[in-house]
Design a protein around this motif. Structure first.
Motif, PDB file in Angstrom:
ATOM      1  N   UNK A  59      44.105  33.946  30.790  1.00 50.77           N
ATOM      2  CA  UNK A  59      42.689  34.341  30.781  1.00 50.77           C
ATOM      3  C   UNK A  59      42.526  35.478  29.778  1.00 50.77           C
ATOM      4  N   UNK A  60      41.740  35.220  28.748  1.00 46.94           N
ATOM      5  CA  UNK A  60      41.563  36.226  27.701  1.00 46.94           C
ATOM      6  C   UNK A  60      40.088  36.588  27.554  1.00 46.94           C
ATOM      7  N   UNK A  61      39.822  37.636  26.814  1.00 46.64           N
ATOM      8  CA  UNK A  61      38.443  38.055  26.561  1.00 46.64           C
ATOM      9  C   UNK A  61      38.403  39.535  26.255  1.00 46.64           C
ATOM     10  N   UNK A  62      37.249  40.003  25.829  1.00 49.90           N
ATOM     11  CA  UNK A  62      37.098  41.419  25.530  1.00 49.90           C
ATOM     12  C   UNK A  62      37.214  42.247  26.803  1.00 49.90           C
ATOM     13  N   UNK A  63      37.411  43.572  26.667  1.00 48.38           N
ATOM     14  CA  UNK A  63      37.466  44.417  27.865  1.00 48.38           C
ATOM     15  C   UNK A  63      36.155  44.286  28.637  1.00 48.38           C
ATOM     16  N   UNK A  64      36.270  44.235  29.931  1.00 48.55           N
ATOM     17  CA  UNK A  64      35.078  44.192  30.769  1.00 48.55           C
ATOM     18  C   UNK A  64      34.309  42.888  30.690  1.00 48.55           C
ATOM     19  N   UNK A  65      34.969  41.823  30.211  1.00 47.81           N
ATOM     20  CA  UNK A  65      34.267  40.535  30.124  1.00 47.81           C
ATOM     21  C   UNK A  65      34.369  39.771  31.449  1.00 47.81           C
TER      22      UNK A  65
ATOM     23  N   UNK B 278      37.463  39.217  33.145  1.00 47.38           N
ATOM     24  CA  UNK B 278      38.713  38.447  33.258  1.00 47.38           C
ATOM     25  C   UNK B 278      39.344  38.559  34.636  1.00 47.38           C
ATOM     26  N   UNK B 279      39.452  39.799  35.114  1.00 45.88           N
ATOM     27  CA  UNK B 279      40.107  39.997  36.411  1.00 45.88           C
ATOM     28  C   UNK B 279      39.260  39.382  37.525  1.00 45.88           C
ATOM     29  N   UNK B 280      37.959  39.462  37.383  1.00 46.33           N
ATOM     30  CA  UNK B 280      37.066  38.851  38.372  1.00 46.33           C
ATOM     31  C   UNK B 280      37.238  37.332  38.358  1.00 46.33           C
ATOM     32  N   UNK B 281      37.332  36.756  37.178  1.00 50.30           N
ATOM     33  CA  UNK B 281      37.575  35.314  37.048  1.00 50.30           C
ATOM     34  C   UNK B 281      38.947  34.964  37.639  1.00 50.30           C
ATOM     35  N   UNK B 282      39.931  35.786  37.344  1.00 54.29           N
ATOM     36  CA  UNK B 282      41.280  35.575  37.887  1.00 54.29           C
ATOM     37  C   UNK B 282      41.221  35.510  39.421  1.00 54.29           C
ATOM     38  N   UNK B 283      40.448  36.420  40.019  1.00 55.82           N
ATOM     39  CA  UNK B 283      40.335  36.423  41.483  1.00 55.82           C
ATOM     40  C   UNK B 283      39.611  35.173  41.965  1.00 55.82           C
ATOM     41  N   UNK B 284      38.604  34.752  41.202  1.00 53.78           N
ATOM     42  CA  UNK B 284      37.862  33.537  41.574  1.00 53.78           C
ATOM     43  C   UNK B 284      38.765  32.308  41.523  1.00 53.78           C
ATOM     44  N   UNK B 285      39.705  32.307  40.604  1.00 54.18           N
ATOM     45  CA  UNK B 285      40.549  31.129  40.409  1.00 54.18           C
ATOM     46  C   UNK B 285      41.791  31.118  41.278  1.00 54.18           C
ATOM     47  N   UNK B 286      42.231  32.301  41.681  1.00 55.92           N
ATOM     48  CA  UNK B 286      43.478  32.366  42.433  1.00 55.92           C
ATOM     49  C   UNK B 286      43.242  32.557  43.928  1.00 55.92           C
ATOM     50  N   UNK B 287      42.003  32.547  44.333  1.00 59.81           N
ATOM     51  CA  UNK B 287      41.729  32.679  45.758  1.00 59.81           C
ATOM     52  C   UNK B 287      41.619  34.119  46.205  1.00 59.81           C
ATOM     53  N   UNK B 288      41.191  34.950  45.282  1.00 61.93           N
ATOM     54  CA  UNK B 288      40.806  36.297  45.686  1.00 61.93           C
ATOM     55  C   UNK B 288      41.935  37.267  45.917  1.00 61.93           C
ATOM     56  N   UNK B 289      43.086  36.990  45.302  1.00 60.84           N
ATOM     57  CA  UNK B 289      44.173  37.958  45.416  1.00 60.84           C
ATOM     58  C   UNK B 289      43.660  39.309  44.915  1.00 60.84           C
ATOM     59  N   UNK B 290      43.864  40.321  45.722  1.00 70.19           N
ATOM     60  CA  UNK B 290      43.416  41.649  45.302  1.00 70.19           C
ATOM     61  C   UNK B 290      44.493  42.260  44.436  1.00 70.19           C
ATOM     62  N   UNK B 291      44.152  42.600  43.226  1.00 67.53           N
ATOM     63  CA  UNK B 291      45.165  43.303  42.458  1.00 67.53           C
ATOM     64  C   UNK B 291      44.663  44.692  42.140  1.00 67.53           C
TER      65      UNK B 291
ATOM     66  N   UNK C 258      50.073  37.758  37.403  1.00 67.66           N
ATOM     67  CA  UNK C 258      50.265  36.321  37.521  1.00 67.66           C
ATOM     68  C   UNK C 258      49.776  35.831  38.877  1.00 67.66           C
ATOM     69  N   UNK C 259      49.142  34.692  38.875  1.00 68.68           N
ATOM     70  CA  UNK C 259      48.713  34.084  40.137  1.00 68.68           C
ATOM     71  C   UNK C 259      49.033  32.605  40.111  1.00 68.68           C
ATOM     72  N   UNK C 260      49.671  32.120  41.170  1.00 73.09           N
ATOM     73  CA  UNK C 260      50.016  30.705  41.222  1.00 73.09           C
ATOM     74  C   UNK C 260      49.126  30.009  42.248  1.00 73.09           C
TER      75      UNK C 260
ATOM     76  N   UNK D 188      51.227  22.790  40.695  1.00 75.45           N
ATOM     77  CA  UNK D 188      50.834  24.204  40.654  1.00 75.45           C
ATOM     78  C   UNK D 188      50.224  24.573  39.298  1.00 75.45           C
ATOM     79  N   UNK D 189      49.303  25.489  39.363  1.00 73.76           N
ATOM     80  CA  UNK D 189      48.749  26.048  38.132  1.00 73.76           C
ATOM     81  C   UNK D 189      49.044  27.536  38.141  1.00 73.76           C
ATOM     82  N   UNK D 190      49.473  28.054  37.013  1.00 71.12           N
ATOM     83  CA  UNK D 190      49.754  29.477  36.932  1.00 71.12           C
ATOM     84  C   UNK D 190      48.705  30.134  36.030  1.00 71.12           C
ATOM     85  N   UNK D 191      48.072  31.179  36.545  1.00 75.46           N
ATOM     86  CA  UNK D 191      47.091  31.909  35.730  1.00 75.46           C
ATOM     87  C   UNK D 191      47.654  33.276  35.360  1.00 75.46           C
ATOM     88  N   UNK D 192      47.410  33.675  34.110  1.00 74.46           N
ATOM     89  CA  UNK D 192      47.772  35.024  33.678  1.00 74.46           C
ATOM     90  C   UNK D 192      46.486  35.789  33.415  1.00 74.46           C
TER      91      UNK D 192
END
Ligand code: GTP
Ligand code: MG
Length: 357
Positions: A5-11, A13-26, A37-39, A63-67
């Motif tokens: 998952x790439x993009x400018x700062x504050x775009x 990304x981490x919110x999308x990562x949580x949406x895709x990985x089931x809300x893992x809190x990082x 990493x989220x699997x 499995x899908x792995x998201x970075x």
């Protein structure tokens, strides 16, 4: 399948990562150069049905792995520049989910999706350009000394150089990923990309559609681009809810399914992956495979012995299996086929490999 998952700062990304990985809190990872990493297990009703049928000891989904790749230029630099270390991680991804901010934010100001998109795109093109330039210099020197074996690489590098010099991505140059001489460089601008418009909550469907159209036009000459949109904040919330509550929330947003499922499907399409199954009492398992692969190659993804000692594949499509009710019944109605090594695997095939080593 590994997606970065790439993009400018504050775009988002981490919110999308949580949406895709089931809300893992990082925790706050700002300043970190390692991606989180989220699997994610790929849910598939066909796998569920087969598991229900066989009641196996083990059920293995794909499995899908998201970075979640850390903020580009997150050290507060006005200049958007991706550090080499971050890029090195990004290169390991099979495809990129490019987050494009389409919500106004206190930190980053009004949304500027097209110029944001271009800034990240340019960054990747520039980074690939630096690699090609360096290698070209080296290979040219060696070729001048009479190394004939470098002729092919040299000519490919020259072509890649010209494309990048014009500010175009290597996605439009198939040898970048197909040629043995080039694919090892893992060029960023050649990776399939899912452009993900992060629309926030205030944008209308018409506004989102307009941006989609604009992005589609900009990327019209590029293969392997898919465009989608989501409200990452809401989707990250949905990903944390129970199935029932999530359903209610999705209905409210008039969405058929959550981003988690949708993005996985789109990524499969983008990368041209299909799923086949192996099924029995010990294990029911889903396998991902590049579309267009032969039975013997598919056997190799299960076990190298199966590829080496391949005899034949016994194949029944999931739909036929389900309609017949069991493997024995599918045999009776002639739906189990004997296929040779060159048979092309289809999505939903249930396969028993016969082999001898
Ligand atoms: N309004 C709105 N805000 C959002 C949305 N998605 C993310 N944000 C906010 O935007 C800010 C940045 O989101 P992050 O997900 O941390 O962005 P990021 O790309 O990971 O940021 P870096 O890692 O610093 O590059 C946060 O305050 C989020 O709450 C959205 O859909 N709508
Ligand atoms: Mg982040």
């Amino acid at each position: 399948m590994k997606l970065g998952i790439i993009g400018l700062p504050g775009s988002g990304k981490t919110t999308v990562f949580r949406a895709l990985t089931g809300g893992i809190e990082i925790t706050d990872r700002k300043g970190h150069l390692e991606p989180a990493l989220g699997v994610v297990k790929v849910s598939d009703p066909r796998l569920d049905w087969l598991a229900d049928h066989y009641k196996p000891k083990k059920i293995t989904p794909v499995h899908v792995e998201y970075m979640d790749i850390p903020g580009v230029g997150s050290e507060g630099k006005a200049q958007h520049s991706i550090s080499d270390k971050i890029l090195a991680h990004t290169r390991t991804a099979e495809a990129l989910v490019h987050c494009i901010r389409f919500y106004d934010s206190a930190m980053s100001g009004a949304a500027n999706p097209i110029s944001d998109y271009k800034a990240v795109e340019d960054e990747m093109i520039l980074s690939d350009f630096a690699i090609v330039e360096k290698r070209l210099e080296r290979v040219s020197k060696d070729a001048q000394k009479g190394r004939k074996d470098l002729a092919e690489e040299l000519s490919l590098l020259k072509e890649a150089y010209e494309i990048l010099e014009q500010g175009k991505p290597l996605r439009i140059f198939p040898p970048a990923v197909e040629s043995d001489k080039l694919k090892g460089f893992a060029f960023l601008s050649a990776k399939p990309q899912l452009l993900l418009i992060n629309s926030g909550e205030n944008k209308t469907k018409a506004e989102i559609d307009r941006l989609r159209t604009e992005l589609r036009e900009i990327t019209a000459d590029q293969p392997n681009i898919t465009i989608d949109s989501l409200n990452a904040d809401a989707e990250a919330e949905i990903a944390r809810l129970s199935e029932e509550d999530a359903r209610e929330f999705l209905d409210e947003l008039e969405l058929e399914e959550g981003a988690k499922e949708r993005i996985i499907k789109k990524s499969f399409e983008l990368l041209n992956y299909i799923v086949f199954f192996t099924a029995g009492e010990p294990e029911v398992r889903a396998w991902q495979l590049q579309n267009g692969m032969s039975a013997v190659k598919a056997a190799g993804t299960v076990h190298s012995d199966m590829e080496r000692g391949f005899i034949r594949a016994e194949v029944v499509s999931y739909d036929d299996f389900k309609a017949a009710g069991s493997l024995a019944a599918a045999h009776k109605v002639g739906k189990v086929r004997l296929e040779g090594r060159d048979y092309l695997i289809k999505d939903g095939d249930i396969i028993l490999f016969r082999f001898n080593v």
